[in-house]
Design a protein around this motif. Sequence first.
Motif, PDB file in Angstrom:
ATOM      1  N   GLY A 251       0.388 -10.352   7.310  1.00 36.54           N
ATOM      2  CA  GLY A 251       1.565 -10.921   7.066  1.00 36.54           C
ATOM      3  C   GLY A 251       1.242 -11.492   5.702  1.00 36.54           C
ATOM      4  N   LYS A 252       0.014 -12.297   5.812  1.00 36.53           N
ATOM      5  CA  LYS A 252       0.067 -13.093   4.523  1.00 36.53           C
ATOM      6  C   LYS A 252      -0.261 -12.193   3.245  1.00 36.53           C
ATOM      7  N   ALA A 253      -1.003 -11.014   3.587  1.00 32.87           N
ATOM      8  CA  ALA A 253      -1.182 -10.066   2.642  1.00 32.87           C
ATOM      9  C   ALA A 253       0.270  -9.497   1.940  1.00 32.87           C
ATOM     10  N   ILE A 254       1.239  -9.261   2.892  1.00 31.00           N
ATOM     11  CA  ILE A 254       2.348  -8.630   2.760  1.00 31.00           C
ATOM     12  C   ILE A 254       3.163  -9.610   1.689  1.00 31.00           C
ATOM     13  N   GLU A 255       3.107 -10.874   2.029  1.00 27.28           N
ATOM     14  CA  GLU A 255       3.661 -11.974   1.262  1.00 27.28           C
ATOM     15  C   GLU A 255       3.269 -12.105  -0.194  1.00 27.28           C
ATOM     16  N   GLY A 256       1.766 -11.979  -0.275  1.00 20.20           N
ATOM     17  CA  GLY A 256       1.206 -11.990  -1.438  1.00 20.20           C
ATOM     18  C   GLY A 256       1.931 -10.950  -2.454  1.00 20.20           C
TER      19      GLY A 256
END
Lengths: 80, 80
Positions: free
Chosen positions: B18-23
């Motif tokens: 999820g964090k990677a998608i946010e970035g």
Amino acid sequence: MKARVTVTLKTGVLDPQGKAIEGALKSLGIDGVDSVRQGKVFDIELAGADKAAAEATLQAACEKLLANTVIENYRVEITG
Amino acid sequence: MKARVTVTLKTGVLDPQGKAIEGALKSLGIDGVDSVRQGKVFDIELAGADKAAAEATLQAACEKLLANTVIENYRVEITG
């Protein structure tokens, strides 16, 4: 504002992951399952309170990153 | 009978995907997204028309295979 985006494979697109799950359920003794198709769900929190703007942002996110629109459908729901 | 099972990470469990998608959304110029958490969705077709039996089957499937109940929640919905 919270939203949920659901991305699923289009009808007719093969889903080997789903087939593997079907097989695994059978070998675990869970009967009565005819087919399984796997998709993805994204729970997204957005800044701001404008529903229309949130929907536009999410649609852009789906088209550019979250879904491969050649083989996948997506649905955007504002949940709160 | 058709059903949808949604598996999501429990609150507090880290979600690097999820964090990677946010970035990635930020670097694509899509602003206004505060957080993303990714989960899984399973669209399942079941034999038979007994709703209670279908729910029991799906619950067993979730407990044994579809969800890791240590870190994930699941929700079963009969959709038709």
